[in-house]
Design an enzyme around this catalytic site. Structure first.
Site, mmCIF file in Angstrom:
data_model
loop_
_atom_site.group_PDB
_atom_site.id
_atom_site.type_symbol
_atom_site.label_atom_id
_atom_site.label_comp_id
_atom_site.label_asym_id
_atom_site.label_seq_id
_atom_site.Cartn_x
_atom_site.Cartn_y
_atom_site.Cartn_z
ATOM 1 N N LYS A 1 0.866 -1.186 0.000
ATOM 2 C CA LYS A 1 0.000 0.000 0.000
ATOM 3 C C LYS A 1 0.899 1.232 0.000
ATOM 4 C CE LYS A 1 -3.906 1.918 2.659
ATOM 5 N NZ LYS A 1 -4.823 1.646 3.798
ATOM 6 N N SER B 1 -9.532 1.832 2.816
ATOM 7 C CA SER B 1 -8.592 2.550 1.968
ATOM 8 C C SER B 1 -7.526 1.652 1.353
ATOM 9 C CB SER B 1 -7.906 3.657 2.763
ATOM 10 O OG SER B 1 -7.065 3.121 3.785
ATOM 11 N N SER C 1 -10.092 -0.297 7.049
ATOM 12 C CA SER C 1 -9.447 -0.254 5.741
ATOM 13 C C SER C 1 -8.789 -1.545 5.299
ATOM 14 C CB SER C 1 -8.411 0.878 5.707
ATOM 15 O OG SER C 1 -9.048 2.126 5.792
#
Length: 596
Positions: A217, A289, A313
């Protein structure tokens, strides 16, 4: 010529009362007090613009408190002497910059008095299933779990370089559909893969992640490689050092192939390159996210990925994309070198295609680090061969009534494999009020871009996006922040009671109360695919917008659906055993998104 202090004061922005932010100080007058008189509150030189009872009356609407006219007049009368100077750190001539790596002095400790943690020594026994021979088809290889990939690499049935090229090819072919890649790290990946092959050929096999391609990420720092946070103000940001998790995975021999998308500043699934899409349903976002890790892992573009969670997330994109997401106990995995959204909530964890994969990755990245004051020494005790017979699995009857058939069937499956279903309950408290902590901490983390106005560069400027929330948070009450922290401790005590009665919880993955509670208390969670449901409308992380309706489907579309296990603090090993047993019983983990 520079601004005078008076000019500075006239141009300063307003604070919570629309007034108390300037820090121009009038020249102090000679003291008329007898020698030895102690200082007193409210006797400092006056600071900032004038305020009145009307200022307080308007501010009360934001704070939801009531005062009398006399009380407002008294407060206004000495505000400039008593309170306005408290804003000098941010607005005055003595303004002090706070480095992004600087954590607050106070910190959340999820371990309550009297709790005992497993020793810092790890006991890790993986399953002994033989995956058979290497498949002939590249797609079959790409979708294989790490447990299989590592076996083939160790037995030299496939090289890390070939496996890396398979994933690089898929990342390039499918990214236009998914928008899950921010930076493809092709040169680095091939260099790391060749190094892994040399080490393995010379007999220096490092373990199950050696030679396995993975995606990060894009809030994990990577030296010399952009780390953008998915946000326009940071799209050219290139860190000088690697995050601790990146370092640990490199030490384990893993191969970084891509920096994956996240919703801007870790919110939802829209970043400066667009919206990351769900491989199972390309008309909807992958959720966020950890949008890129969710989509890339589900589509077989990486062997595994690392996501982060502050309020859902990891859980949400794992649920949406049909993968396994392991959110570790707060404090188990160091966040050194990762973007800070909320010091007391942020967690980094693995996103994989199988339960045991997640435990393999967690094993590699766990452990304290001096750069993260929240980390604690803790053991990871996992043995795939230990039976789940007799494990008390708690559930909330009303939540199950309101959940899907897949959720209810998952509970029945838990019973069939020997777990003991146990009713659980929690008080009906206003758990969402804990979000005051999240909003205040996140606004503090991104104060600079909020006050400078560069937060307006973010693609999403809707009411439920960060720019508006960061601005609103300037008006939250510090007193209410402390009270929210006290409620947080009360909720943690209640969860300790729950876990004195059960060994783990099985809950609908996106049940808001449990997502909020366990993120604030720091309990670990494991989300895994349990079946499939049909949806007649695309799903979104964003508040409904009548001007932009979501696509509808007739007939409905079939998509994966997951359940979530919640464990005791630092007992991810128990979650892994239970999750592995359920995964085998469900028998749905291997099905792939049809278009990939």
């Amino acid at each position: 010529m520079g601004k005078s202090r008076r000019q500075f004061l006239a141009q300063a922005s307003l604070g919570v009362l629309g007034a108390a932010v300037g820090c121009h100080k009038e020249a102090p007058k000679p003291s008329t007090q007898p020698p030895g008189t102690p200082s007193a509150f409210g006797t400092s030189p006056p600071v900032g613009p004038e305020v009145s009872a009307v200022t307080f009356a308007e501010a009360e609407k934001l704070m939801r408190i009531e005062s009398t006219e006399a009380e407002r007049s008294q407060a206004a009368g000495n505000w400039r002497e008593a309170m306005a100077g408290l804003y000098e750190r941010r607005t005055g001539p003595k303004k002090v910059s706070l480095e992004s790596t600087l954590a607050p002095a106070s910190r959340w400790n999820p371990v309550l008095p009297g709790m005992t943690l497993a020793s810092g020594q790890n006991r890790f026994v993986r399953s002994s299933v033989d995956p058979g021979l290497l498949p002939a088809n590249d797609a079959d290889i790409a979708f294989a779990p790490v447990t299989h990939l590592s076996h083939w690499i160790e037995k030299r049935q496939i090289s890390s370089e070939r496996l890396t090229l398979i994933y690089l090819d898929r990342l390039q072919r499918f990214n236009s559909q998914l928008r899950c890649v921010i930076t493809l790290t092709r040169d680095l990946a091939l260099a790391e893969a060749k190094q892994a092959d040399r080490e393995i050929q010379s007999g220096k096999y490092k373990g199950p992640l050696h030679g396995i391609p993975w995606g990060a990420k894009d809030l994990l720092d990577t030296a010399g490689i952009p780390t953008t946070y998915g946000a326009e103000p940071f799209r050219d940001r290139i860190p000088a050092t690697d995050a601790t998790v990146v370092q640990r995975l490199r030490q384990a021999g893993a191969v970084l192939v891509a920096k994956l998308s996240l919703g801007a500043l870790a919110l939802n699934d829209v970043w400066f390159g667009g919206q990351t899409m769900n491989p199972w349903l390309l008309e909807e976002g992958s959720s966020g996210s950890s949008a890129g890790p969710g989509a890339a892992t589900a589509a077989g573009l990486v062997g595994f990925s690392i996501g982060s969670e502050t309020g859902g997330s990891i859980v949400s994109p794992s649920m949406r994309c049909g993968i396994t997401g392991l959110r570790p106990t707060y404090g188990r995995v160091p966040r050194t070198g990762a973007m800070t959204l909320c010091w007391s909530l942020d967690k980094l964890g693995p996103m994989t295609r199988s339960v045991e994969d997640a435990l393999l990755v967690l094993h590699a990245i766990s452990g304290p680090d001096d750069g993260d004051i929240a980390t604690v020494p803790s053991g990871l005790h996992y043995d795939a061969a230990v039976s789940v017979d007799g494990l008390r699995v708690g559930y909330f009857p009303q939540w199950m009534k309101e959940a899907t058939d897949v959720d209810r069937a998952a509970l029945e499956t838990a019973k069939k494999i020997g777990m003991v279903a146990t009713e659980a309950s929690i008080p009906d408290w206003p758990y969402d009020s804990l979000d005051l902590i999240l909003f205040a901490e996140s606004a503090a983390a991104f104060e600079e871009i909020t006050l400078s106005g560069s937060v307006s560069q973010l693609k999403m400027q809707v009411p439920d996006a960060w720019p508006n929330t960061f601005r609103q948070a300037r008006f939250l009450s510090a007193v209410d922040f402390v009270q929210a922290e006290r409620l947080r401790r009360k909720v943690a005590l209640e969860m300790a009671r729950v876990f004195s009665e059960v060994d783990l919880l099985l809950v609908p993955s996106l049940r808001d109360e449990m997502l909020t509670i366990t993120n604030f208390t720091g309990h670990p969670s494991l989300t895994l695919r349990a079946g499939f449901v049909e949806v007649g409308e695309a799903r979104s992380d964003w508040a409904p917008d009548a001007q932009h309706p979501l696509p509808k489907f007739n007939p409905p579309r079939r998509v994966p659906h997951g359940v979530t296990l919640i464990g005791r603090l630092f007992e991810e090993g128990t979650l892994g055993r239970a999750g592995l047993a359920l995964e085998r019983a469900f028998g749905v983990a291997s099905e792939r998104p049809p278009s990939f």
